[in-house]
Design a protein around this motif. Structure first.
Motif, PDB file in Angstrom:
ATOM      1  N   GLY A  88       1.386   2.189  -2.150  1.00 56.22           N
ATOM      2  CA  GLY A  88       1.649   3.194  -3.178  1.00 56.22           C
ATOM      3  C   GLY A  88       2.987   3.883  -2.988  1.00 56.22           C
ATOM      4  N   PHE A  89       3.324   4.187  -1.739  1.00 58.74           N
ATOM      5  CA  PHE A  89       4.612   4.824  -1.458  1.00 58.74           C
ATOM      6  C   PHE A  89       5.770   3.925  -1.891  1.00 58.74           C
ATOM      7  CE2 PHE A  89       1.803   7.082   1.457  1.00 58.74           C
ATOM      8  CZ  PHE A  89       2.284   8.380   1.396  1.00 58.74           C
ATOM      9  N   HIS A  90       5.697   2.661  -1.517  1.00 61.77           N
ATOM     10  CA  HIS A  90       6.768   1.734  -1.879  1.00 61.77           C
ATOM     11  C   HIS A  90       6.829   1.492  -3.390  1.00 61.77           C
ATOM     12  CE1 HIS A  90       8.430   0.613   1.967  1.00 61.77           C
ATOM     13  NE2 HIS A  90       7.242   0.330   2.455  1.00 61.77           N
ATOM     14  N   LEU A  91       5.662   1.416  -4.017  1.00 58.43           N
ATOM     15  CA  LEU A  91       5.632   1.162  -5.457  1.00 58.43           C
ATOM     16  C   LEU A  91       6.334   2.284  -6.221  1.00 58.43           C
ATOM     17  CD1 LEU A  91       4.657  -0.598  -7.811  1.00 58.43           C
ATOM     18  CD2 LEU A  91       2.532   0.731  -7.822  1.00 58.43           C
ATOM     19  N   VAL A  92       6.088   3.522  -5.832  1.00 65.23           N
ATOM     20  CA  VAL A  92       6.755   4.648  -6.492  1.00 65.23           C
ATOM     21  C   VAL A  92       8.274   4.543  -6.314  1.00 65.23           C
ATOM     22  CG1 VAL A  92       7.069   7.146  -6.471  1.00 65.23           C
ATOM     23  CG2 VAL A  92       4.770   6.176  -6.352  1.00 65.23           C
ATOM     24  N   ALA A 109      14.016   0.852  -0.441  1.00 65.97           N
ATOM     25  CA  ALA A 109      12.989   0.313   0.451  1.00 65.97           C
ATOM     26  C   ALA A 109      12.571   1.283   1.544  1.00 65.97           C
ATOM     27  CB  ALA A 109      13.482  -0.995   1.080  1.00 65.97           C
ATOM     28  N   PHE A 110      13.386   2.283   1.812  1.00 67.06           N
ATOM     29  CA  PHE A 110      13.106   3.284   2.837  1.00 67.06           C
ATOM     30  C   PHE A 110      12.340   4.423   2.163  1.00 67.06           C
ATOM     31  CE2 PHE A 110      15.394   5.909   6.384  1.00 67.06           C
ATOM     32  CZ  PHE A 110      14.174   6.161   6.975  1.00 67.06           C
ATOM     33  N   ILE A 111      11.053   4.564   2.471  1.00 63.29           N
ATOM     34  CA  ILE A 111      10.191   5.500   1.742  1.00 63.29           C
ATOM     35  C   ILE A 111      10.766   6.914   1.755  1.00 63.29           C
ATOM     36  CG2 ILE A 111       7.927   6.601   1.702  1.00 63.29           C
ATOM     37  CD1 ILE A 111       6.779   3.962   2.807  1.00 63.29           C
ATOM     38  N   THR A 112      11.232   7.377   2.898  1.00 60.86           N
ATOM     39  CA  THR A 112      11.746   8.739   3.009  1.00 60.86           C
ATOM     40  C   THR A 112      12.925   8.980   2.078  1.00 60.86           C
ATOM     41  OG1 THR A 112      11.049   8.815   5.319  1.00 60.86           O
ATOM     42  CG2 THR A 112      12.635  10.462   4.624  1.00 60.86           C
ATOM     43  N   GLN A 113      13.683   7.929   1.777  1.00 62.99           N
ATOM     44  CA  GLN A 113      14.848   8.093   0.910  1.00 62.99           C
ATOM     45  C   GLN A 113      14.483   8.179  -0.569  1.00 62.99           C
ATOM     46  OE1 GLN A 113      17.709   9.211   1.637  1.00 62.99           O
ATOM     47  NE2 GLN A 113      16.930   9.237   3.733  1.00 62.99           N
ATOM     48  N   ARG A 114      13.214   8.450  -0.825  1.00 64.09           N
ATOM     49  CA  ARG A 114      12.843   8.830  -2.181  1.00 64.09           C
ATOM     50  C   ARG A 114      13.622  10.082  -2.603  1.00 64.09           C
ATOM     51  NH1 ARG A 114       6.570   9.445  -3.392  1.00 64.09           N
ATOM     52  NH2 ARG A 114       6.703   7.253  -2.744  1.00 64.09           N
TER      53      ARG A 114
END
Length: 590
Positions: A83-87, A144-149
């Motif tokens: 879910g994190f990556h999909l967002v 691809a780096f979740i935190t870099q949302r």
């Protein structure tokens, strides 16, 4: 403007293309592991786990909105990274769509209409600019780096604000400006890169509207709210005093201090950014970038000369290739926030995700010049199609390292073998996989490299790195049963950063294991002082108080521990405390 009101442009086709290509490039990342900062920001963040809005505000500060989306992900999908990556991927696709809309709208401004570009040129420029933005390999770190949302969300609101401003100027309706102030506000609480937004809007107005129809009073009414919102960023950062802050930008800037060597270094970094845009090879999450010593260093002088030539050339294109000129200045203007941070926080010279928003300008320049150089729109489309295919293949390949944390950091160590932080991160990744011997090797390697390079003056002392190194080495020693070395390592971590609560927590756990209740209480109290109250600390304090004969302390802290554990979602542990200490947790009323 008649063009924006009357012309009906279908975005359905491009949207389908962007979504299809985006999922093709990034689909294999969907089940990728948490990596690096993901643990601090998400996995180990109690506020995200519990949905504590005030806690999310304290831990994320100017990135509160991003933290809120992490909590929503955790609530709906627990800690499943899918879910994190999909967002993240969907946000990246939406941003590509916004780039397409932004360029399309720009072609309808008065200045661009006067240039008289045919639709056979303008539409491909917008389409391929968005595709380059979507497919460029340097974008993989942000997507691809979740935190870099943080970068993805801030860019979304940045571009949305620009589009609303354009619509407001085209229609003359104040409602669009009002909504754009709202989108900028959301951007402010996504990431600090929105600091450049008012200046970009002023530049855009100058380039494409020429302040036509705006007097001084109306200009002030329109632009003053943007600059007022801009002031929120330093104000909120200044109030960031919570020890649980994920960003810790205020403390890093205050302890770092401004240094001119890093200004010179950033000139070289900007040259590297240009190389990454044109030739995105050997991508690396942890570049081992040398600090410039003097202005007269040949490499630095070349960088400054190159940047000056590009700036002069871009200015010269104002009348002939206005969009190209603006795209170049967009690129450099939007990267300045990160450059200024580096000059105060001397930890990392560059990250690829810092190019995420600037890439919108670079993509426009590449698309426009490619359509112009072959002297034929058809040939230009072929060149751009080939470029998109190559970039897509490179992005797909680069995304392979984002699927597994150990492989990701092995890649970084291979490319930066003398970088202490790369070895530290790889050692930490091995520790999470319970491969303690490999973890110990890379942590010790990181420590030796830091000491050696610091003595030689190659790098400055990294207090955060040294704290993390000694803390993690202490955990390894504890697991190996070497209690004396574990205590020494945790104490060394405390000396490097007395305000970090984690070493105190680990010392407390070690002393509890050794049966020293007095030192357990002392260190847990220090951990709570630095990190705020949390269930395990309060429980162990209460438990040790009972062992030392402090019945009143146990009766005070054990019920509080149960409440905290429940709040943290650790229901089984809360029940165990209630079962083990029923008299203290639920005393009979007299």
């Amino acid at each position: 403007m008649q063009g924006l009101k009357q012309r009906q442009i279908s975005f359905l086709g491009p949207t389908v293309v962007f979504l299809t290509i985006g999922l093709a490039i990034y689909g294999h990342v969907l089940h990728g592991e948490f990596v690096s900062d993901d643990y601090q920001a998400i996995v180990d963040n109690k506020a995200v786990q519990n949905g504590d809005l005030w806690g999310i505000w304290l831990t994320f500060n100017t990135r509160f909105l991003t933290g809120l989306t992490f909590w929503l992900n955790a609530r709906w999908g627990q800690m499943d990274t899918y879910g994190f990556h999909l967002v993240n991927i969907l946000l990246h696709v939406v941003n590509a769509f916004l780039v397409h809309a932004f360029v399309t709208a720009t072609f309808q401004t008065p200045a661009m209409r006067r240039e008289g570009l045919a639709e056979s040129v303008s539409r491909p420029v917008a389409f391929f600019a968005a595709l380059i933005f979507l497919c460029h390999p340097v974008q993989t770190e942000a997507a691809a780096f979740i935190t870099q949302r943080t970068s993805l969300l801030a860019t979304f609101f940045y571009l949305a604000t620009c589009l609303l401003y354009i619509r407001g100027r085209a229609s003359g309706r104040g409602m669009f400006f009002f909504v754009s102030w709202g989108t900028m506000l959301w951007g402010v609480f996504s990431k600090e890169l929105t600091l450049t937004l008012p200046f970009v809007l002023l530049l855009y107005e100058f380039y494409f509207f020429g302040f036509q129809g705006l007097g001084w009073k109306r200009s002030a009414r329109i632009f003053f709210p943007y600059f007022l919102l801009l002031a929120l960023v330093p104000a909120v950062l200044w109030l960031d005093n919570d020890p649980s802050s994920v960003l810790e930008l205020k403390s890093q800037m205050s302890t770092g201090g401004f240094r001119w060597q890093y200004v010179l270094t950033e000139a070289n970094v900007w040259r590297t950014y240009l190389r990454l845009v044109i030739l995105p090879v050997n991508l690396n999450h942890d570049y081992d970038y040398p600090v410039a010593k003097t202005l007269w260093d040949p490499g630095t002088m070349f960088s400054l000369a190159l940047l000056a030539v590009i700036a002069v050339w871009a200015a010269a294109q104002f009348s002939r290739r206005r969009l190209v000129s603006f795209g170049i200045f967009w690129f450099f203007l939007t990267v300045t926030v990160e450059t200024l941070v580096v000059c105060f926080v001397h930890r990392q010279m560059l990250y690829e995700h810092w190019l995420y928003l600037p890439m919108a300008g670079a993509a426009v320049v590449l698309s426009f010049l490619a359509m112009e150089l072959p002297r034929s729109p058809k040939a230009g489309k072929l060149v751009l199609t080939a470029l998109v295919v190559v970039f897509s293949m490179m992005s797909y390949q680069r995304n392979l390292v984002w699927r597994e944390e150990v492989a990701f950091w092995q890649d970084a160590v291979q490319k930066s073998p003398r970088k202490p932080s790369a070895h530290f991160a790889l050692g930490t990744a091995y520790y999470r996989k319970d491969e303690f011997e490999k973890a110990y090797y890379h942590l010790k390697k990181a420590l030796a490299l830091h000491d050696s390079r610091t003595k030689k003056g190659e790098i400055g002392i990294d207090y955060l790195l040294m704290t993390g190194l000694h803390n993690n080495l202490g955990i390894i020693y504890f697991l190996y049963g070497d209690d004396d070395m574990a205590v020494a390592s945790f104490q060394e971590a405390v000396q490097w950063d007395p305000e970090n609560g984690r070493p105190y927590n680990n010392l407390a756990l070690l002393y509890f294991n050794l049966g020293d209740c007095a030192k357990t209480i002392d260190n847990f109290q220090l951990a709570v002082q630095k990190m705020g109250e949390y269930g395990e600390a309060v429980f162990r304090i209460g438990q040790c108080q009972l062992r030392l004969g402090d019945e009143a302390g146990g009766r005070e802290n054990l019920p509080k521990a149960v409440e905290l554990l429940i709040k943290e979602g650790r229901l089984d542990e809360a029940r165990q405390v209630q079962k083990a200490f029923p008299a203290q947790v639920s005393p009979e009323k007299k």
